[in-house]
Design a protein around this motif. Sequence first.
Motif, PDB file in Angstrom:
ATOM      1  N   GLY A  11      10.048  10.250  21.228  1.00 36.81           N
ATOM      2  CA  GLY A  11      11.100  10.288  22.230  1.00 36.81           C
ATOM      3  C   GLY A  11      10.778   9.351  23.374  1.00 36.81           C
ATOM      4  N   VAL A  12      11.739   9.202  24.259  1.00 40.26           N
ATOM      5  CA  VAL A  12      11.540   8.335  25.412  1.00 40.26           C
ATOM      6  C   VAL A  12      10.477   8.940  26.330  1.00 40.26           C
ATOM      7  CG1 VAL A  12      13.909   7.431  25.308  1.00 40.26           C
ATOM      8  CG2 VAL A  12      13.399   9.379  26.791  1.00 40.26           C
ATOM      9  N   ALA A  13       9.972   8.124  27.221  1.00 41.69           N
ATOM     10  CA  ALA A  13       8.995   8.593  28.201  1.00 41.69           C
ATOM     11  C   ALA A  13       9.579   9.763  28.980  1.00 41.69           C
ATOM     12  CB  ALA A  13       8.629   7.459  29.159  1.00 41.69           C
ATOM     13  N   SER A  80       1.462  11.885  19.137  1.00 44.52           N
ATOM     14  CA  SER A  80       2.630  11.484  19.915  1.00 44.52           C
ATOM     15  C   SER A  80       2.808   9.973  19.826  1.00 44.52           C
ATOM     16  CB  SER A  80       2.473  11.913  21.384  1.00 44.52           C
ATOM     17  OG  SER A  80       1.313  11.339  21.953  1.00 44.52           O
ATOM     18  N   SER A  81       4.054   9.549  19.817  1.00 49.63           N
ATOM     19  CA  SER A  81       4.419   8.131  19.814  1.00 49.63           C
ATOM     20  C   SER A  81       5.886   8.061  20.179  1.00 49.63           C
ATOM     21  CB  SER A  81       4.215   7.517  18.426  1.00 49.63           C
ATOM     22  OG  SER A  81       4.780   6.225  18.358  1.00 49.63           O
ATOM     23  N   SER A  82       6.244   7.157  21.058  1.00 51.67           N
ATOM     24  CA  SER A  82       7.661   7.046  21.407  1.00 51.67           C
ATOM     25  C   SER A  82       8.494   6.781  20.158  1.00 51.67           C
ATOM     26  CB  SER A  82       7.881   5.961  22.460  1.00 51.67           C
ATOM     27  OG  SER A  82       7.317   4.740  22.041  1.00 51.67           O
ATOM     28  N   ALA A  83       8.017   5.927  19.250  1.00 49.00           N
ATOM     29  CA  ALA A  83       8.700   5.649  17.968  1.00 49.00           C
ATOM     30  C   ALA A  83      10.199   5.453  18.175  1.00 49.00           C
ATOM     31  CB  ALA A  83       8.406   6.753  16.951  1.00 49.00           C
ATOM     32  N   LEU A  84      10.542   4.656  19.168  1.00 50.52           N
ATOM     33  CA  LEU A  84      11.926   4.548  19.600  1.00 50.52           C
ATOM     34  C   LEU A  84      12.856   3.878  18.590  1.00 50.52           C
ATOM     35  CD1 LEU A  84      11.353   3.529  23.329  1.00 50.52           C
ATOM     36  CD2 LEU A  84      11.890   5.801  22.420  1.00 50.52           C
ATOM     37  N   ILE A 111      15.111  14.186  32.340  1.00 51.33           N
ATOM     38  CA  ILE A 111      13.914  13.418  31.979  1.00 51.33           C
ATOM     39  C   ILE A 111      13.432  12.594  33.175  1.00 51.33           C
ATOM     40  CG2 ILE A 111      13.050  11.591  30.478  1.00 51.33           C
ATOM     41  CD1 ILE A 111      15.031  12.755  28.335  1.00 51.33           C
ATOM     42  N   GLU A 112      14.354  11.972  33.882  1.00 51.17           N
ATOM     43  CA  GLU A 112      13.973  11.182  35.063  1.00 51.17           C
ATOM     44  C   GLU A 112      13.326  12.068  36.125  1.00 51.17           C
ATOM     45  OE1 GLU A 112      15.792   7.716  37.943  1.00 51.17           O
ATOM     46  OE2 GLU A 112      17.192   9.088  36.969  1.00 51.17           O
ATOM     47  N   MET A 123       3.302   5.108  33.087  1.00 56.54           N
ATOM     48  CA  MET A 123       4.691   4.707  32.837  1.00 56.54           C
ATOM     49  C   MET A 123       5.564   5.009  34.048  1.00 56.54           C
ATOM     50  SD  MET A 123       6.996   3.481  30.717  1.00 56.54           S
ATOM     51  CE  MET A 123       6.743   3.688  28.980  1.00 56.54           C
ATOM     52  N   PRO A 124       6.089   3.958  34.722  1.00 58.07           N
ATOM     53  CA  PRO A 124       6.956   4.204  35.882  1.00 58.07           C
ATOM     54  C   PRO A 124       8.366   4.619  35.457  1.00 58.07           C
ATOM     55  CG  PRO A 124       6.718   1.846  35.528  1.00 58.07           C
ATOM     56  CD  PRO A 124       5.842   2.536  34.509  1.00 58.07           C
ATOM     57  N   THR A 125       9.017   5.366  36.319  1.00 57.14           N
ATOM     58  CA  THR A 125      10.394   5.809  36.076  1.00 57.14           C
ATOM     59  C   THR A 125      11.326   4.616  35.877  1.00 57.14           C
ATOM     60  OG1 THR A 125       9.932   7.749  37.429  1.00 57.14           O
ATOM     61  CG2 THR A 125      12.239   7.296  36.991  1.00 57.14           C
TER      62      THR A 125
END
Length: 172
Positions: A11-13, A80-84, A111-112, A123-125
Amino acid sequence: MRTPHVVVVMGVAGTGKTTIGPLLAARLGVPYAEGDDFHPQANIAKMSAGHPLTDEDRWPWLDAIGSWAHGRAGLGGVVSSSALKRSYRDRLRAAAPGVVFVHLTGDRALIEDRMAHRHGHFMPTALLDSQFATLQPLEPDEAGVAVDVTGSPEQIAERAMAALEQVPEPTV
């Protein structure tokens, strides 16, 4: 789950991969690997500076995760992996056939907010928009489930476990 899958929490950060992954691993009785630990230092520096990674940046990272997952085939594990992108998941599947994806999904505002309140992560927003722009959700032919990230970590992990029970056994 009757046989040990290797589960990739994606998933996303900010969706909670680092929180949910260990909870799933504990429930499944298998080891957990933090996907961020597989990043080369250059990737972390690039993201810390607010620059999204390119596919070329991601390939060595994905290969390292795939190697770990390959080593856990038949034994089980959670990583875990973003695997976007589909191509990223295809690369992981090529290294470790039979992996199953748990796609953590949620409202962008939630999420934000979670990202804004976490501390000590590189990881920045500001990169959240690029994450959502890159995201290609799981397709019907991909072994995996989507799990909403509202609620407590324990509730999310329980939803993930229930969804994983519906995934067919791996054919490796």
